[in-house]
Design a protein around this motif. Structure first.
Motif, PDB file in Angstrom:
ATOM      1  N   GLY A  89       0.794  -1.227   0.000  1.00 53.64           N
ATOM      2  CA  GLY A  89       0.000   0.000   0.000  1.00 53.64           C
ATOM      3  C   GLY A  89       0.825   1.276   0.000  1.00 53.64           C
ATOM      4  N   THR A  90       2.160   1.149  -0.064  1.00 57.20           N
ATOM      5  CA  THR A  90       3.032   2.329  -0.106  1.00 57.20           C
ATOM      6  C   THR A  90       3.900   2.253  -1.356  1.00 57.20           C
ATOM      7  N   THR A  91       4.576   3.348  -1.634  1.00 54.44           N
ATOM      8  CA  THR A  91       5.537   3.369  -2.735  1.00 54.44           C
ATOM      9  C   THR A  91       6.834   4.000  -2.230  1.00 54.44           C
ATOM     10  N   ALA A  92       7.883   3.781  -2.981  1.00 54.53           N
ATOM     11  CA  ALA A  92       9.186   4.398  -2.713  1.00 54.53           C
ATOM     12  C   ALA A  92       9.742   4.843  -4.053  1.00 54.53           C
ATOM     13  N   SER A  93      10.571   5.855  -4.034  1.00 52.97           N
ATOM     14  CA  SER A  93      11.171   6.328  -5.282  1.00 52.97           C
ATOM     15  C   SER A  93      12.415   5.506  -5.604  1.00 52.97           C
ATOM     16  N   TYR A  94      12.785   5.545  -6.875  1.00 54.24           N
ATOM     17  CA  TYR A  94      14.021   4.885  -7.298  1.00 54.24           C
ATOM     18  C   TYR A  94      15.203   5.457  -6.511  1.00 54.24           C
ATOM     19  N   ALA A  95      15.193   6.780  -6.273  1.00 53.81           N
ATOM     20  CA  ALA A  95      16.277   7.426  -5.530  1.00 53.81           C
ATOM     21  C   ALA A  95      16.331   6.930  -4.086  1.00 53.81           C
TER      22      ALA A  95
ATOM     23  N   THR B 226      14.688  -6.113 -14.254  1.00 53.15           N
ATOM     24  CA  THR B 226      15.149  -7.498 -14.389  1.00 53.15           C
ATOM     25  C   THR B 226      14.780  -8.342 -13.171  1.00 53.15           C
ATOM     26  N   ASN B 227      13.929  -7.826 -12.309  1.00 53.47           N
ATOM     27  CA  ASN B 227      13.465  -8.562 -11.131  1.00 53.47           C
ATOM     28  C   ASN B 227      12.843  -9.883 -11.589  1.00 53.47           C
ATOM     29  N   PRO B 228      13.401 -11.025 -11.172  1.00 53.90           N
ATOM     30  CA  PRO B 228      12.850 -12.301 -11.615  1.00 53.90           C
ATOM     31  C   PRO B 228      11.537 -12.670 -10.918  1.00 53.90           C
ATOM     32  N   LEU B 229      11.165 -11.916  -9.880  1.00 56.41           N
ATOM     33  CA  LEU B 229       9.969 -12.258  -9.104  1.00 56.41           C
ATOM     34  C   LEU B 229       9.048 -11.054  -8.891  1.00 56.41           C
ATOM     35  N   PRO B 230       8.638 -10.382  -9.990  1.00 51.98           N
ATOM     36  CA  PRO B 230       7.738  -9.244  -9.799  1.00 51.98           C
ATOM     37  C   PRO B 230       6.468  -9.695  -9.076  1.00 51.98           C
ATOM     38  N   VAL B 231       5.813  -8.806  -8.433  1.00 49.24           N
ATOM     39  CA  VAL B 231       4.643  -8.993  -7.569  1.00 49.24           C
ATOM     40  C   VAL B 231       5.109  -9.508  -6.214  1.00 49.24           C
ATOM     41  N   VAL B 232       5.781 -10.659  -6.170  1.00 51.89           N
ATOM     42  CA  VAL B 232       6.237 -11.238  -4.902  1.00 51.89           C
ATOM     43  C   VAL B 232       7.346 -10.381  -4.294  1.00 51.89           C
ATOM     44  N   VAL B 233       8.299  -9.961  -5.084  1.00 53.99           N
ATOM     45  CA  VAL B 233       9.307  -8.982  -4.687  1.00 53.99           C
ATOM     46  C   VAL B 233       8.842  -7.690  -5.364  1.00 53.99           C
ATOM     47  N   PRO B 234       8.200  -6.814  -4.591  1.00 51.80           N
ATOM     48  CA  PRO B 234       7.310  -5.770  -5.139  1.00 51.80           C
ATOM     49  C   PRO B 234       7.967  -4.577  -5.832  1.00 51.80           C
ATOM     50  N   CYS B 235       8.543  -4.799  -7.001  1.00 53.08           N
ATOM     51  CA  CYS B 235       9.120  -3.691  -7.756  1.00 53.08           C
ATOM     52  C   CYS B 235       8.041  -2.757  -8.307  1.00 53.08           C
ATOM     53  N   HIS B 236       6.786  -3.212  -8.324  1.00 51.48           N
ATOM     54  CA  HIS B 236       5.704  -2.333  -8.782  1.00 51.48           C
ATOM     55  C   HIS B 236       5.481  -1.168  -7.824  1.00 51.48           C
ATOM     56  N   ARG B 237       6.021  -1.240  -6.625  1.00 49.79           N
ATOM     57  CA  ARG B 237       5.868  -0.178  -5.622  1.00 49.79           C
ATOM     58  C   ARG B 237       6.911   0.929  -5.775  1.00 49.79           C
ATOM     59  N   VAL B 238       7.752   0.822  -6.777  1.00 51.06           N
ATOM     60  CA  VAL B 238       8.798   1.825  -6.998  1.00 51.06           C
ATOM     61  C   VAL B 238       8.317   2.783  -8.092  1.00 51.06           C
ATOM     62  N   VAL B 239       8.353   4.073  -7.760  1.00 47.42           N
ATOM     63  CA  VAL B 239       7.890   5.115  -8.686  1.00 47.42           C
ATOM     64  C   VAL B 239       8.975   6.173  -8.840  1.00 47.42           C
ATOM     65  N   ARG B 240       8.780   7.031  -9.815  1.00 45.21           N
ATOM     66  CA  ARG B 240       9.737   8.117 -10.023  1.00 45.21           C
ATOM     67  C   ARG B 240       9.593   9.155  -8.916  1.00 45.21           C
ATOM     68  N   SER B 241      10.628   9.930  -8.707  1.00 46.67           N
ATOM     69  CA  SER B 241      10.621  10.963  -7.648  1.00 46.67           C
ATOM     70  C   SER B 241       9.513  11.986  -7.841  1.00 46.67           C
ATOM     71  N   ASP B 242       9.103  12.204  -9.092  1.00 51.06           N
ATOM     72  CA  ASP B 242       8.028  13.169  -9.348  1.00 51.06           C
ATOM     73  C   ASP B 242       6.637  12.546  -9.189  1.00 51.06           C
ATOM     74  N   GLY B 243       6.582  11.281  -8.771  1.00 53.74           N
ATOM     75  CA  GLY B 243       5.310  10.603  -8.561  1.00 53.74           C
ATOM     76  C   GLY B 243       4.808   9.824  -9.763  1.00 53.74           C
ATOM     77  N   ALA B 244       5.438  10.002 -10.931  1.00 52.15           N
ATOM     78  CA  ALA B 244       5.036   9.244 -12.117  1.00 52.15           C
ATOM     79  C   ALA B 244       5.357   7.759 -11.905  1.00 52.15           C
ATOM     80  N   LEU B 245       4.584   6.913 -12.557  1.00 48.17           N
ATOM     81  CA  LEU B 245       4.743   5.475 -12.336  1.00 48.17           C
ATOM     82  C   LEU B 245       6.106   4.934 -12.716  1.00 48.17           C
ATOM     83  N   GLY B 246       6.658   5.375 -13.824  1.00 48.07           N
ATOM     84  CA  GLY B 246       7.899   4.774 -14.306  1.00 48.07           C
ATOM     85  C   GLY B 246       7.578   3.466 -15.017  1.00 48.07           C
ATOM     86  N   GLY B 247       8.591   2.776 -15.466  1.00 49.03           N
ATOM     87  CA  GLY B 247       8.404   1.539 -16.218  1.00 49.03           C
ATOM     88  C   GLY B 247       8.068   0.359 -15.327  1.00 49.03           C
TER      89      GLY B 247
END
Length: 187
Positions: free
Chosen positions: A121-127, A148-169
């Motif tokens: 339920g939270t996000t963190a920036s790449y920085a 290149t995360n081999p376990l997306p969803v389980v290792v939650p890289c979807h929670r990482v966003v850009r510093s400006d709040g944009a989703l990013g890739g």
């Protein structure tokens, strides 16, 4: 397959697993973000892949990088499939699965370790993640580790966003990332 062939395939997969002849078991599960390929070694879940990654290509990569003894064997993946189902139903906020992280190393592995600290339920920036991994200037490298995360969803890289709040890739695509973040925000 017919029911008889399904039963035969399941028996053969179980026998191969019991005989120690199954190095990578895989199955696919339906999800709100499309079909997901799950693969596990005896050590744990080693790969989760979106359809956009081409499941056949992912299986070939696992055969090349881990072992050619890859077999459709859903029984080994039943706990992971159940936990993913609970997650997508909004009943699970973290995963309690053994993970085999051999497909990541070095800084990428450090980033994966930090990703598990980003709460549901939270996000963190790449920085922020770059700093947490000990390399504050390695923002692009964090992006590469997430991609290149081999376990997306389980290792939650979807929670990482850009510093400006944009989703990013996101490896599963922007819509999948948005779906996962919306799911978590609704809890």
């Amino acid at each position: 397959m017919t029911p008889d062939l399904d039963r035969l395939a399941a028996r053969l997969a179980l026998a191969a697993d019991e005989a120690g002849q199954l190095d990578v078991a895989f199955t696919t599960v339906a999800s709100p973000v499309g079909p997901l390929l799950l693969a596990a070694t005896e050590q744990g879940l080693v790969r989760l892949a979106y359809a956009a990654e081409d499941h056949d290509t992912v299986l070939q990569s696992l055969a090349d990088r881990i072992s050619p003894r890859v077999l459709h064997a859903p029984a080994r993946l039943a706990p992971a499939a159940r936990q993913l189902e609970e997650y997508f139903a909004g009943h699970r906020t973290s995963f309690d699965l053994p993970l085999d992280l051999r497909l990541s190393s070095g800084f990428r592995r450090d980033v994966l370790d930090r990703l598990r600290d980003v709460a549901y339920g939270t996000t963190a920036s790449y920085a922020t993640l770059a700093a947490a991994a000990g390399s504050p200037r390695a923002v692009r490298a964090v992006g590469s580790a997430c991609a290149t995360n081999p376990l997306p969803v389980v290792v939650p890289c979807h929670r990482v966003v850009r510093s400006d709040g944009a989703l990013g890739g996101y490896v599963g695509g922007a819509e999948a990332k948005r779906t996962l973040l919306t799911l978590e925000a609704a809890a």
